[in-house]
Design an enzyme around this catalytic site. Sequence first.
Site, PDB file in Angstrom:
ATOM      1  CG  ASN A 166       3.435 117.843  39.883  1.00 32.84           C
ATOM      2  OD1 ASN A 166       2.432 117.857  40.597  1.00 32.84           O
ATOM      3  ND2 ASN A 166       4.666 117.757  40.368  1.00 32.84           N
TER       4      ASN A 166
ATOM      5  CE  LYS B  91       5.794 121.186  40.859  1.00 36.17           C
ATOM      6  NZ  LYS B  91       7.100 121.803  40.890  1.00 36.17           N
TER       7      LYS B  91
ATOM      8  CG  HIS C  38       8.203 116.178  42.462  1.00 35.65           C
ATOM      9  ND1 HIS C  38       8.751 117.278  43.070  1.00 35.65           N
ATOM     10  CD2 HIS C  38       7.892 116.553  41.199  1.00 35.65           C
ATOM     11  CE1 HIS C  38       8.755 118.295  42.210  1.00 35.65           C
ATOM     12  NE2 HIS C  38       8.236 117.881  41.069  1.00 35.65           N
TER      13      HIS C  38
ATOM     14  CD  GLU D 104       8.051 120.608  44.240  1.00 37.15           C
ATOM     15  OE1 GLU D 104       6.890 120.192  44.229  1.00 37.15           O
ATOM     16  OE2 GLU D 104       8.521 121.365  43.355  1.00 37.15           O
TER      17      GLU D 104
ATOM     18  CD  GLU E 229      10.184 116.927  37.612  1.00 40.61           C
ATOM     19  OE1 GLU E 229       9.370 117.444  36.847  1.00 40.61           O
ATOM     20  OE2 GLU E 229      10.058 116.944  38.845  1.00 40.61           O
TER      21      GLU E 229
ATOM     22  N   GLY F 265      10.786 125.258  38.733  1.00 38.28           N
ATOM     23  CA  GLY F 265      10.160 126.495  39.185  1.00 38.28           C
ATOM     24  C   GLY F 265      11.087 127.691  39.207  1.00 38.28           C
TER      25      GLY F 265
ATOM     26  CB  SER G 163      11.921 126.036  33.886  1.00 39.48           C
ATOM     27  OG  SER G 163      12.011 126.412  35.246  1.00 39.48           O
TER      28      SER G 163
HETATM   29  P1  13P Z   1       8.121 123.627  36.778  1.00 43.30           P
HETATM   30  O1  13P Z   1       7.662 123.221  35.390  1.00 43.30           O
HETATM   31  O2  13P Z   1       7.218 124.627  37.421  1.00 43.30           O
HETATM   32  O3  13P Z   1       9.565 124.005  36.782  1.00 43.30           O
HETATM   33  O4  13P Z   1       7.989 122.304  37.685  1.00 43.30           O
HETATM   34  C1  13P Z   1       8.509 121.118  37.226  1.00 43.30           C
HETATM   35  C2  13P Z   1       8.064 120.034  38.113  1.00 43.30           C
HETATM   36  O5  13P Z   1       8.461 119.974  39.272  1.00 43.30           O
HETATM   37  C3  13P Z   1       7.116 119.045  37.574  1.00 43.30           C
HETATM   38  O6  13P Z   1       6.986 117.951  38.414  1.00 43.30           O
END
Ligand code: 13P
Length: 253
Positions: free
Chosen positions: A9, A11, A96, A98, A168, A174, A214
Amino acid sequence: MRRKIVAGNWKMNLDYTEGISLFSEIVNMVRDEKNGNQIAVICAPYIHLNSLVQLSAGVVKIGGQNCNQNESGAFTGEISAKMLKSVGCEYVIIGHSERRQYFAETDELLASKTVIALQNNLTPLFCIGETLTERNDGSYFKVLERQLDHGVFTLSAEDFSKIVLAYEPVWAIGTGLTASPEQAQEIHAFIRTKIENKYDINVANNTSILYGGSCNPKNAAELFAQKDIDGGLIGGASLKSRDFVDIVKTFNS
Ligand code: 13P
């Protein structure tokens, strides 16, 4: 047999040139090094999708990161599932954290996005996960249950069988704080039991459940070795070709 999937992803990262360059490296490395039936997917910003599909040669699948719940119409700034499909996307991330957090997407809205994605023959990568507060106050099983009940358990068994779930934990995204393999396995097993209770054992056994948060080349092997973890949804590490492909290769025999 459930599918083993490693989905990146990106983003809101990478301008057009950077995206093409990174993706070209990923395709070449996956083509040369992958040795198994695992599926590699990149979910990219909209400006990249058409070009990535052309470059992918089917070696890496392409997905969007969101779609609108309507078929078409006056929704300025939005993108439809049909548009994603029309450029060759096969996947779309829905729910997601976010999107839930910054764009106030509710479980009910996400349920309608999932329906429209399926109607357009896209595979939803449907995300669920608890926040740090919910983990610490012990309400996380209830939160996950609510996200499943309202987000995807409204689907028929036939439609549910077409989706992929991703667990997740928001506190792991992150942050460098990965869920331990035991913590992740506990949740994945919980999710699979919920699916069995809602549908049946076959549907439960055939649903791919990915872990995200992560995930990196160092911790992927231990996570993916867990019985109910079928791959990963990768953020930061998908922006580095070597790291992403090493995670894909975790499934090599
Ligand atoms: P990270 O791997 O940067 O923690 O992000 C995970 C994520 O949100 C994938 O959709």
